[in-house]
Write an enzyme that holds these catalytic residues in place. Structure first.
Site, PDB file in Angstrom:
ATOM      1  N   GLU A 146      24.659  85.042  25.060  1.00  0.00           N
ATOM      2  CA  GLU A 146      24.334  86.145  24.136  1.00  0.00           C
ATOM      3  C   GLU A 146      24.287  85.665  22.674  1.00  0.00           C
ATOM      4  OE1 GLU A 146      23.229  88.843  25.133  1.00  0.00           O
ATOM      5  OE2 GLU A 146      23.522  90.391  23.625  1.00  0.00           O
TER       6      GLU A 146
ATOM      7  N   ASP B  20      15.672  93.509  15.768  1.00  0.00           N
ATOM      8  CA  ASP B  20      14.567  92.936  16.540  1.00  0.00           C
ATOM      9  C   ASP B  20      13.317  93.802  16.713  1.00  0.00           C
ATOM     10  OD1 ASP B  20      16.088  94.613  18.178  1.00  0.00           O
ATOM     11  OD2 ASP B  20      16.458  93.160  19.756  1.00  0.00           O
TER      12      ASP B  20
HETATM   13  C1  DMJ Z   1      15.920  95.828  26.673  1.00  0.00           C
HETATM   14  O1  DMJ Z   1      16.390  97.086  26.923  1.00  0.00           O
HETATM   15  C2  DMJ Z   1      14.880  95.810  25.603  1.00  0.00           C
HETATM   16  O2  DMJ Z   1      14.158  94.635  25.683  1.00  0.00           O
HETATM   17  C3  DMJ Z   1      15.467  95.976  24.235  1.00  0.00           C
HETATM   18  O3  DMJ Z   1      14.504  95.876  23.227  1.00  0.00           O
HETATM   19  C4  DMJ Z   1      16.521  94.961  23.992  1.00  0.00           C
HETATM   20  N1  DMJ Z   1      17.490  94.914  25.017  1.00  0.00           N
HETATM   21  C5  DMJ Z   1      17.064  94.926  26.391  1.00  0.00           C
HETATM   22  C6  DMJ Z   1      16.851  93.585  27.028  1.00  0.00           C
HETATM   23  O4  DMJ Z   1      17.623  92.579  26.603  1.00  0.00           O
END
Ligand code: DMJ
Length: 608
Positions: free
Chosen positions: A328, A233
């Protein structure tokens, strides 16, 4: 909601890292079980939630709260903790938190949050201390891709540490490390992060796709699924945001190529779903999408690809409607839940915020309201907000991750506080992947070339990238014109005016519902093909005709619509339609109304 979460953290958990909202206690690293990476990757015993929440306090708390929290961090936080943490998590949550607070406290752009007594750059010194403890992750790696974890206290990579890292972990450091280098004048942080990002990108497939997990020693991909979700992501986010923050075309070209490949291979033919596909072949590897990938429409907005973002977001919208949270993992083949927990993540509301900012479509405010109510109704407990263990049953779990305060509630707040200065600034600020605000004054933007001596190394790469780009120019959805119309009139601007360009009136919304297995929304158009709005509320038209005319010649009309009364004066208008044109102008199928006469001069719209 923010005060509820924050006050409970301070009361029951601080100085520990996180709040256990069910037990009303604090939580730090799991020393009893060092292999518990769900906890130990994130919690390193440095008051994580405090550090992560600093700039949220500046945005939606009071200045006093912000200053008090900054003071606490300076006085009590130390990174000399003999715990193994994930470099990525420490970077986005702690380093990002410190840098953001330092910028807000000092940069004249954020005048309101500047702290007069903050004169010794202590947050910046703490940030340097932390980054120096993370830097050893970049040693002894022939590829330049960092080890995933370090022991903070030892400032070392433990000898038994894995050599496999996820792409997001290694490729989402450039914003924080870059800002740290610019602010301190020491290039080593930016250099390390930049090399790592380029090293990943150099290993992209012939389709320009990145994989999910890579071996940092050999540079070989271990897990070859490409997606916009977990494990990858934020690498895309950091390409685009680095381009913006550092005004650097090389990152922009990188993002453009990566993005084009995602649209071509990861997005399915419907244009709504972004899946896991094999990076080498583009073939489908699984039937799920994950909740982390809900951030991607927000990034598409930032890129200016609004129509595409709208469609992508609608899929998560319907999943949220279905479960009143985002599971999730959602299986789009069976249209069911694959992984059922929701740990108060921000991604969906983050995208909703960006979409509202760009379109001003009130639909997104309604989405925000839905999210806010669901979170408040389902997860609020006396000592804070609890993660949902199963979105189907509502079972709660005893964890409030720091991103609830640093991101989820920040984006929700900024969605509704449209006049907030952050929403009105004409500055190259970006939100990091943890929702931290970073901004660089102009003087820091252009010095990368001189300080880093990296441009030469990547010049060839850049030229190649330009050539590849030219090859694709004719293909691209990137080169199509967006329908973005910032001057659209929505009923946030004119209350109660029905705007049929709004998302609920578009076929997109039903198509996305199908994908998720949701019934289509309440029909806006009835089976007669007419608009039944308003649904409820009074809807009355009174008009009087001139004494010498036919009944349909209107001189004056009073329309009661919902709670608002609008008076339209139209002398000598030809007929009802022209009179009402000002009122309902966006109908796709024309305007059709049934009137019932009340008396000779008053009519009620029975249906319309
Ligand atoms: C956060 O710590 C950040 O947005 C990260 O990029 C992905 N996971 C979490 C939130 O879901």
């Amino acid at each position: 909601m923010f005060n509820h979460g924050w006050n409970n953290y301070m009361q029951h958990a601080y100085p520990e890292d996180e709040l256990n909202p069910l037990l009303c206690t604090g939580r730090g690293s799991d020393k009893a079980n060092p292999s518990n990476i769900q906890i130990n990757d994130v919690l390193g015993d440095f008051s994580l939630t405090l550090v992560d929440t600093l700039d949220t306090l500046a945005i939606l708390g009071t200045q006093e709260q912000f200053e008090e929290a900054v003071r606490r961090v300076i006085d009590t936080v130390s990174f000399e903790q003999y715990n193994k943490v994930q470099v990525f998590e420490a970077n986005i949550r702690a380093l990002g938190g410190l840098l953001s607070a330092h910028i807000l406290a000092t940069d004249p752009t954020f005048k309101k949050n500047n702290i007069p007594w903050y004169t010794d750059d202590s947050l910046l010194h703490l940030a340097v201390d932390l980054a120096d403890r993370l830097l050893p992750a970049f040693n002894n790696t022939p590829t330049g891709i960092p080890f995933p974890r370090v022991n903070l206290g030892l400032a070392q990579v433990p000898p038994t540490e894995t050599v496999e890292t996820c792409t997001a972990g290694a490729g989402s450091l450039i914003l924080e490390f870059g800002v740290l280098s610019r602010l301190t004048g020491d290039p080593k942080y930016e250099r390390a992060a930049k090399i790592a990002l380029h090293a990943l990108w150099e290993r992209r497939s012939s389709l320009n796709l990145l994989g999910n997990v890579i071996n940092i020693q050999t540079g070989h991909w271990i897990h070859t699924a490409s997606s916009t979700g977990a494990g990858i992501d934020s690498v895309f986010e950091y390409m685009l945001k680095a381009a913006i923050l550092f005004d650097d075309q090389v990152y922009h070209d990188m993002f453009n190529e990566a993005y084009r490949a995602l649209l071509l291979f990861v997005r399915d033919s419907s244009g709504y779903l972004y899946r896991n596909v094999h990076m080498g072949t583009g073939s489908l590897m699984s039937y799920w999408i994950d909740s982390l990938s809900a951030f991607f429409p927000g990034l598409q907005v930032l890129h200016g690809d609004l129509d595409t973002a709208i469609k992508n977001h609608l899929v998560y919208y319907h999943i949220w409607r279905k479960y009143h949270a985002l599971p999730e993992r959602f299986n789009f083949h069976d249209k069911t839940v694959d992984l059922a927990f929701y740990p108060l993540r921000p991604e969906f509301v983050e995208s909703t915020y960006h979409l509202y900012t760009a379109t001003k479509d009130p639909f997104y405010l309604e989405v925000g309201e839905m999210v806010l109510e669901d979170i408040n109704n389902r997860t609020r407990v006396p000592c804070g907000f609890a993660s949902i263990g199963d979105v189907r049953t509502g079972r709660l779990e005893d964890r409030m991750e720091s991103f609830m305060l640093s991101e989820t509630l920040k984006y929700l707040y900024l969605l509704f506080d449209t006049e907030h200065e952050v929403n009105r600034m004409d500055a190259n600020i970006v939100f990091t992947t943890e929702g931290h605000i970073l901004a660089l004054p102009m003087k820091y933007q252009q010095n990368s070339k001189n300080v880093l001596h990296l441009e030469r190394d990547y010049k060839q790469e850049h030229q190649n990238s330009q050539q590849r780009k030219r090859k694709f120019v004719a293909l691209g959805p990137l080169n199509t014109c967006q329908r973005y119309n910032p001057h659209k009139t929505h009923y946030t601007v004119s209350p109660n005016i029905l705007d049929m360009s709004s998302i609920p009136y578009q076929p997109h919304i039903d198509f996305a519902a199908e994908i998720v297995g949701m019934p289509v929304m309440d029909q806006v158009l009835s089976k007669y093909g007419i608009c039944q709005s308003p649904i409820g509320g009074s809807y009355e038209v009174k008009f009087s005709s001139s004494p010498d005319s036919e009944a349909q010649t209107i001189r004056e009309a009073v329309i009661n619509y919902g709670f608002e009364q609008m008076v339209h004066q139209q002398h000598r208008s030809q007929n009802v339609l022209s009179m009402l044109n000002t009122y309902l102008i966006k109908s796709l199928s024309g305007l059709k109304m049934d009137f019932v006469a009340r008396d000779k001069t008053e009519y009620i719209v029975k249906r319309g």
